[in-house]
Write an enzyme that holds these catalytic residues in place. Structure first.
Site, PDB file in Angstrom:
ATOM      1  N   GLU A  62       4.570  -2.404  12.951  1.00  0.00           N
ATOM      2  CA  GLU A  62       3.440  -2.338  12.349  1.00  0.00           C
ATOM      3  C   GLU A  62       2.225  -2.930  13.336  1.00  0.00           C
ATOM      4  O   GLU A  62       1.401  -1.866  13.172  1.00  0.00           O
ATOM      5  CB  GLU A  62       3.603  -4.065  11.572  1.00  0.00           C
ATOM      6  CG  GLU A  62       4.537  -3.779   9.761  1.00  0.00           C
ATOM      7  CD  GLU A  62       5.155  -2.132   9.392  1.00  0.00           C
ATOM      8  OE1 GLU A  62       3.856  -1.635   9.349  1.00  0.00           O
ATOM      9  OE2 GLU A  62       5.479  -2.201   8.736  1.00  0.00           O
ATOM     10  N   HIS A 108      -0.837   6.706   8.927  1.00  0.00           N
ATOM     11  CA  HIS A 108       0.334   5.246   9.224  1.00  0.00           C
ATOM     12  C   HIS A 108       1.950   4.975   8.576  1.00  0.00           C
ATOM     13  O   HIS A 108       3.109   5.459   9.538  1.00  0.00           O
ATOM     14  CB  HIS A 108      -0.485   4.422   8.596  1.00  0.00           C
ATOM     15  CG  HIS A 108       0.199   3.027   8.888  1.00  0.00           C
ATOM     16  ND1 HIS A 108       0.408   1.839  10.290  1.00  0.00           N
ATOM     17  CD2 HIS A 108       1.145   1.981   8.278  1.00  0.00           C
ATOM     18  CE1 HIS A 108       0.853   0.970  10.172  1.00  0.00           C
ATOM     19  NE2 HIS A 108       1.399   0.842   9.180  1.00  0.00           N
ATOM     20  N   GLU A 109       1.940   5.197   7.391  1.00  0.00           N
ATOM     21  CA  GLU A 109       2.985   5.665   7.081  1.00  0.00           C
ATOM     22  C   GLU A 109       3.975   6.760   8.201  1.00  0.00           C
ATOM     23  O   GLU A 109       5.353   6.925   8.318  1.00  0.00           O
ATOM     24  CB  GLU A 109       3.333   5.962   5.728  1.00  0.00           C
ATOM     25  CG  GLU A 109       2.574   5.012   4.885  1.00  0.00           C
ATOM     26  CD  GLU A 109       3.026   3.480   5.802  1.00  0.00           C
ATOM     27  OE1 GLU A 109       3.906   3.168   5.297  1.00  0.00           O
ATOM     28  OE2 GLU A 109       2.027   2.087   5.202  1.00  0.00           O
ATOM     29  N   HIS A 140       5.681   5.870  11.257  1.00  0.00           N
ATOM     30  CA  HIS A 140       6.153   5.028  11.364  1.00  0.00           C
ATOM     31  C   HIS A 140       7.347   5.821  11.486  1.00  0.00           C
ATOM     32  O   HIS A 140       8.047   5.155  11.666  1.00  0.00           O
ATOM     33  CB  HIS A 140       6.634   4.089  10.278  1.00  0.00           C
ATOM     34  CG  HIS A 140       5.490   2.924  10.027  1.00  0.00           C
ATOM     35  ND1 HIS A 140       6.226   2.047  11.217  1.00  0.00           N
ATOM     36  CD2 HIS A 140       5.625   2.804   8.649  1.00  0.00           C
ATOM     37  CE1 HIS A 140       5.308   1.068  10.644  1.00  0.00           C
ATOM     38  NE2 HIS A 140       4.746   0.876   9.438  1.00  0.00           N
ATOM     39  N   GLU A 156       7.177   3.670   4.331  1.00  0.00           N
ATOM     40  CA  GLU A 156       7.620   4.416   5.387  1.00  0.00           C
ATOM     41  C   GLU A 156       9.045   4.575   4.817  1.00  0.00           C
ATOM     42  O   GLU A 156       9.332   5.659   6.177  1.00  0.00           O
ATOM     43  CB  GLU A 156       7.604   4.656   6.764  1.00  0.00           C
ATOM     44  CG  GLU A 156       8.708   3.228   7.611  1.00  0.00           C
ATOM     45  CD  GLU A 156       7.446   1.949   7.461  1.00  0.00           C
ATOM     46  OE1 GLU A 156       8.187   1.142   7.748  1.00  0.00           O
ATOM     47  OE2 GLU A 156       6.542   1.541   6.059  1.00  0.00           O
ATOM     48  N   GLY A 216       0.770  -0.895   0.165  1.00  0.00           N
ATOM     49  CA  GLY A 216       0.375   0.018  -0.145  1.00  0.00           C
ATOM     50  C   GLY A 216       0.349   1.078   0.150  1.00  0.00           C
ATOM     51  O   GLY A 216       0.622   2.471  -1.041  1.00  0.00           O
TER      52      GLY A 216
END
Length: 876
Positions: A322, A299-300, A303, A266, A263
């Protein structure tokens, strides 16, 4: 290919040499890119000086030197998987130059080309396809990268960190040098070069630092970046407020790439995204896509600390970064959207897909003991179950203490590669929690099952709750130990319909509390319970377990109406509907008349009359369990009976409640300008759920409404939903012209064409398999593009169960053919897409033999380690 060998966690040793600084120079060429690498090496204090192993794949070595002296041929060895240098001093400079061919790299790992653009994907072990390097996460170095490209073909040259120098070169070439001052493992390296355009914004951190934000896309996609940029800024602010984490470079970049296995990624300061995870526009992306982009961007970005500044020591610790980061992005999404809906969506997906993974041949702990190919462990168990474990930990220690534990974790291990124990130890240190039993969640595979029994003592006003836990055997783990399982619960009074006060062992716990199941069996006695209750157990899905309680259908209808916990209200409805579906599945198998449970109809009637502000929750409560989830509740999967039973329930509800569904649809129609707000998303979801019911009985007014909704072309959410309903109906006279019009209008947009593929191959009609074969020849489809494979083959095999599991086995044969071809092109995607065949044990004998036959056919091929591992486990 030789038989791949497993790698074991127990064999971990620190690297022989550390890389303190890495200098890279890329001279880009599609067929022959030259990569110079200078590694500043020093011996690890726990290892002796001498031999050095560097990973490498598909590389042509052109030069090698140590401290400026070229090595003789007898001083090193080159093999298909790396480079061995036989003698090295304690500290030295290692220079190598290699040649690679990005245009031939169909695996999309390392440096490859996507539509003429150079880009990288290095997680987990892609960097070894760029240059010789200790390709492991516990080797962390600062990086300086110079990228040289054709000024006309690659006007944009990007890498990690901050740009420090640029200039022109002879022959129409130019360069940019990037410096990343933060030590990172090579899996976080990134490079992008091509003809790209950018949108730019800025963010001021909590300490007043100015950060430039850039999203790089192809020029025609510039108008599809607003939502991603807004999501990024919200995520940056949220991470400061919720975790005190500030961004640490002057520049943060996102690049959209059409050909990408994942998807998003990072990479430090330069996040590379699958275009499907960053590009949105009301005309081309659905509400679900808008929300997915928001979650992935967050999300990224998160990270940057939980994965980059602090990373994992080895790949067995993958969930360290994760699972924690998924929990962080879930919490963020819940706060900016409808929290109950986000939890329902998370758990609905989790219980369908991760529970199936736990029950299958590839079941593994959140921290595996061994693997053959690490790419196979980017799984729901690592990500989603890992997040549920972090959620349990956060709930056990409390929000404030969890924040103190995360602060300690980030400060103590900044710039280091660590383990899951290090993370949990920080939480234990600030809370006093003994983590010994809790850590079993990371090492023990499978889904725990809890049998619960309750009894009300009218004479003494007490409620006795008995809980028993067990975890079924999984491959390699026949015996299980008891886990520490937090159970959040309430007792709902049958007279008052309200949560009752909870008194346990003389302590007043309030009306909503967490009890702790630590033994194989425990009894909890609640006193001063003023009326007979119905227990509301596992509120908010407080642990990733299967819970069984002998609820009557009346109990479930009661909880649907009165439970104060939004998740458990939804779950009660799911359970009630599943009981009715069980009856109907049995009736279908036995060839007897199907009769709809009137209690389900009445429960839905009450829901439809509800006056609620959270329409997204109501839409979820009105949605039937998916065929996949129903299958997970059956001891033997009968796809035809499940399909027939679910269709019967949907049609029965539509017939009985036709006027109510029509009123809901009309009440939620709107001509307001599109916005991906929770309120609008809820309205559209509720309206479209109602239309789905009405179309199931092909109500003429509803068919006309679906056609009108498609033609209104107001936003992609409504257009796609209406088109799907028409295509999945028997109304070919309306579906075929609409399909053609949609395909012609959006033939230039790859992401919209992916939607066009999926909605056709998921139709229940028997021609679905023929459509798959036909669409595989369509100009917009390519096996080399992971998004296309997922949209067409993945959607058919994963979502069209009644056609994929045809008794002639043709669905299985098609998938096996694709896996065999993908194994040669892109092993990572091949290994992911073969999954439906690996669950053969859940089906009847005839289908079992057909599925195993196709797995055996795959096994006869010369397989990549990715596919080898999955197929051999499935046939073990």
């Amino acid at each position: 290919m030789s038989e791949p060998q497993p790698i074991h966690l127990s064999d971990y040793r620190p690297p022989a040499y550390r890389v303190t600084h890495t200098e890279l120079t890329f001279d880009l060429d599609p067929a022959a890119t030259r990569v110079k690498a200078r590694l500043h090496l020093e011996r690890h204090p726990e290892r002796e000086a001498g031999e050095l192993w560097l990973d490498g794949e598909a590389l042509t070595l052109t030069s090698i030197a140590v401290d400026g002296q070229a090595l003789a041929e007898d001083e090193y060895e080159v093999s298909a998987d790396g480079l061995r240098i036989k003698r090295l001093p304690d500290a030295c400079l290692l220079d190598t130059e290699v040649e690679i061919a990005p245009k031939d790299n169909t695996a999309l790992a390392g440096l490859y080309q996507s539509g003429g653009m150079f880009c990288t994907q290095c997680e987990a072990e892609g960097f070894r396809r760029i240059t010789y390097y200790p390709d492991r996460p516990d080797v962390m170095a600062t990086f300086s990268t110079t990228v040289i490209g054709d000024a006309g073909r690659e006007p944009v040259l990007l890498s990690n960190g901050n740009p420090v120098e640029k200039g022109e070169l002879p022959n129409g070439r130019h360069f940019v040098t990037w410096d990343d001052p933060h030590p990172k493992p090579c899996y976080l390296f990134a490079l992008v070069a091509g003809d790209l355009s950018k949108v730019e914004d800025a963010f001021t951190t909590m300490s007043g630092r100015h950060v430039t934000l850039q999203i790089w896309v192809e020029a025609e996609n510039l108008d599809k970046t607003d939502h991603a940029m807004a999501s990024l800024k919200r995520a940056m602010r949220w991470d400061e407020e919720a975790y005190g984490r500030e961004y640490d470079l002057d520049l943060f970049m996102i690049v959209a790439v059409n050909d990408f296995n994942m998807g998003a990624m990072e990479n430090k300061g330069l996040n590379i995204f699958n275009s499907a995870a960053v590009l949105t526009h009301p005309n081309t992306a659905t509400d679900a896509a808008f929300q997915r982009v928001e979650g992935i961007v967050a999300h990224e970005y998160f990270h940057n600390w939980s994965g980059n500044r602090v990373t994992c020591r080895d790949w067995f610790q993958l969930s360290l970064k994760e699972g924690f980061t998924v929990f962080r992005d879930q919490t963020f999404s819940a706060e900016v959207n409808s929290a109950p809906v986000k939890r329902i969506e998370e758990v609905s997906f989790f219980r369908t897909a991760q529970f199936a993974e736990d029950a299958g041949p590839t079941a593994h702990p959140v921290r595996p003991d061994s693997y053959i190919e690490i790419g196979n462990f980017y799984t729901l168990t690592i990500y989603e179950k890992g997040a549920e474990i972090v959620r349990m930990l956060a709930n056990l220690v409390g929000e404030e203490t969890f924040r103190r534990g995360s602060d300690l974790y980030f400060s103590r291990f900044d710039g280091q590669a660590v383990t899951i124990e290090d993370f949990v130890a920080c939480m234990a240190e600030v809370s006093g929690l003994d983590p010994t039993q809790f850590l079993r969640w990371y090492s023990q595979a499978g889904t725990p099952e809890i049998d619960a029994f309750g009894e009300y003592d009218y004479a003494n006003g007490a409620y006795r709750l008995i809980l028993r836990q067990r975890t079924p055997a999984t491959p390699g783990q026949p015996d299980k130990q008891a886990l520490h399982i937090p159970i959040r619960l309430g007792l709902v009074g049958t007279k008052s319909g309200r949560d009752l006060r909870l008194t346990l062992d003389g302590e007043d716990l309030g009306r909503d509390a967490v009890i702790h199941l630590r033994e194989d069996e425990q009894e909890f006695l609640f006193t001063d319970v003023e009326e007979a209750p119905v227990p509301s157990l596992l509120r908010g899905f407080s642990a990733p377990v299967k819970l069984s309680f002998p609820y009557s259908r009346e109990d479930l209808a009661f909880l649907m109406a009165h439970d104060s916990d939004g998740f458990n209200r939804w779950d009660a409805g799911q359970r009630l509907t599943l009981l009715a579906l069980d009856d109907l599945i049995a009736a279908h198998r036995n060839g007897v008349e199907k009769v709809m449970d009137a209690r389900v109809v009445e429960a839905f009637r009450v829901l439809l009359a509800e006056n609620t502000d959270d329409k997204a929750v109501l839409a979820e409560m009105l949605s039937l369990p998916s065929e996949a989830y129903i299958a997970e509740q059956q001891p033997l999967v009968d796809v035809d009976a499940i399909f027939a039973a679910r269709t019967f329930v949907k049609q029965s509800l539509a017939q009985e409640l036709r006027d109510e569904f029509m009123a809901i649809y009309r009440a939620n129609q709107s001509d307001a300008e599109y916005a991906p707000t929770p309120e609008q998303i809820g309205e559209r979801a509720l309206k479209n759920v109602a239309l789905s019911y009405l179309i199931s009985i092909e109500d003429e007014e509803a068919v006309a409404l679906a056609q009108a909704q498609f033609e209104a072309d107001h936003n992609m959410t409504d257009v796609r939903h209406a088109l799907t309903l028409l295509v999945h109906s028997s109304r070919a006279d309306l579906a075929d012209p609409a399909l053609r019009a949609f395909g012609q209008k959006w033939s230039h947009d790859p992401l919209v064409m992916d939607q066009w593929f999926s909605l056709q191959v998921t139709r229940p009609q028997s021609d679905a398999l023929d459509r798959v074969r036909y669409l595989m020849e369509h100009p917009a489809f390519s096996l080399k593009n992971p998004n296309k494979v997922r949209a067409l083959i993945g959607a058919f095999a994963g979502q069209n169960r009644v056609n994929f599991h045809r008794l002639d086995g043709e669905g299985y044969r098609l998938l096996a053919d694709v896996v065999i071809e993908l194994n040669r092109l892109n092993p990572e995607i091949a290994a992911r897409i073969v999954t439906p065949l690996t669950r053969w044990q859940r089906f009847d004998e005839a289908r079992q033999e057909l599925m195993k036959s196709e797995l055996e056919r795959i096994r006869q091929e010369p397989l990549s380690p990715n596919v080898y591992e999955i197929v051999h486990k499935a046939l073990a």
